[in-house]
Write an enzyme that holds these catalytic residues in place. Sequence first.
Site, PDB file in Angstrom:
ATOM      1  N   CYS A 238      23.246  28.480  68.952  1.00  0.00           N
ATOM      2  CA  CYS A 238      22.463  27.220  68.588  1.00  0.00           C
ATOM      3  C   CYS A 238      22.945  26.434  67.070  1.00  0.00           C
ATOM      4  O   CYS A 238      22.212  25.634  66.658  1.00  0.00           O
ATOM      5  CB  CYS A 238      21.129  27.385  68.557  1.00  0.00           C
ATOM      6  SG  CYS A 238      20.130  28.128  69.863  1.00  0.00           S
TER       7      CYS A 238
ATOM      8  N   GLY B 103      28.516  31.790  69.891  1.00  0.00           N
ATOM      9  CA  GLY B 103      27.272  31.950  70.390  1.00  0.00           C
ATOM     10  C   GLY B 103      26.962  30.844  71.508  1.00  0.00           C
ATOM     11  O   GLY B 103      27.258  29.713  71.279  1.00  0.00           O
ATOM     12  N   HIS B 104      25.902  31.274  72.042  1.00  0.00           N
ATOM     13  CA  HIS B 104      25.401  30.173  73.125  1.00  0.00           C
ATOM     14  C   HIS B 104      24.617  29.044  72.582  1.00  0.00           C
ATOM     15  O   HIS B 104      24.458  29.047  71.311  1.00  0.00           O
ATOM     16  CB  HIS B 104      24.067  30.968  73.727  1.00  0.00           C
ATOM     17  CG  HIS B 104      22.830  31.233  73.048  1.00  0.00           C
ATOM     18  ND1 HIS B 104      21.737  30.577  72.592  1.00  0.00           N
ATOM     19  CD2 HIS B 104      22.795  32.327  72.293  1.00  0.00           C
ATOM     20  CE1 HIS B 104      21.054  31.171  71.711  1.00  0.00           C
ATOM     21  NE2 HIS B 104      21.374  32.394  71.524  1.00  0.00           N
ATOM     22  N   ASP B 105      24.827  28.027  73.151  1.00  0.00           N
ATOM     23  CA  ASP B 105      24.156  26.584  73.044  1.00  0.00           C
ATOM     24  C   ASP B 105      24.856  26.046  71.548  1.00  0.00           C
ATOM     25  O   ASP B 105      24.230  25.278  71.016  1.00  0.00           O
ATOM     26  CB  ASP B 105      22.659  26.665  72.718  1.00  0.00           C
ATOM     27  CG  ASP B 105      21.860  27.146  73.928  1.00  0.00           C
ATOM     28  OD1 ASP B 105      22.347  26.432  75.190  1.00  0.00           O
ATOM     29  OD2 ASP B 105      21.356  28.019  74.066  1.00  0.00           O
ATOM     30  N   THR B 106      26.013  26.494  71.292  1.00  0.00           N
ATOM     31  CA  THR B 106      26.983  26.038  70.042  1.00  0.00           C
ATOM     32  C   THR B 106      27.564  24.757  70.549  1.00  0.00           C
ATOM     33  O   THR B 106      28.067  24.731  71.370  1.00  0.00           O
ATOM     34  CB  THR B 106      27.499  27.210  69.663  1.00  0.00           C
ATOM     35  OG1 THR B 106      26.709  28.185  69.055  1.00  0.00           O
ATOM     36  CG2 THR B 106      28.339  26.652  68.462  1.00  0.00           C
TER      37      THR B 106
END
Length: 181
Positions: free
Chosen positions: A171, A151-154
Amino acid sequence: EVDCPEGKALLISDDPFRDFNTLLKHFSPFIASSATIDPSAVIGEGTTIQPNVVIGPNVVIGKNCLIHAGAVINYNCDLGDNVIIHSNVVVGSEGFYYKKRDHGFEKLHSAGRVRLENHVELGAGTTIDRGVTATTLIKQHTRIDNLCHIGHDTVIGERCLLAAHTGVAGCTVVGDDVTMW
């Protein structure tokens, strides 16, 4: 009422979600590709690109990488050296981030990037979301199996192993030397 930190500005909004999207569209608009391999892409020496690969604008791919057939590397992604991307991988898809509205759901668009460090391998069918506000980062020597989702910003640490069908929510920070089954 809050104090404004020195050297900073405060934006006051009755709907920050909406206004983030408005600012994003202005300062970081979607970049459409003009070719299967965009002319702005930088591809390192010794890298092999198999047929039917799509490489978007402002992509940097390091040396001695192998990108298998059908992979998609969307705009503003950065791959280190000796990276292997198997078939039908998508790097840099939009993050899954929504706000429920009376009329349905409003998407928060992604302004971030994806960075794969050196010696990363992504298995077939894996997807890596671009950061919404930061960089989704896969650190060096990490191996991700088929059909995984990041997922995003991971941030995934160094020398990690993620087995098939592993999903990592946006995240999330995963430390070094972690194995996920």
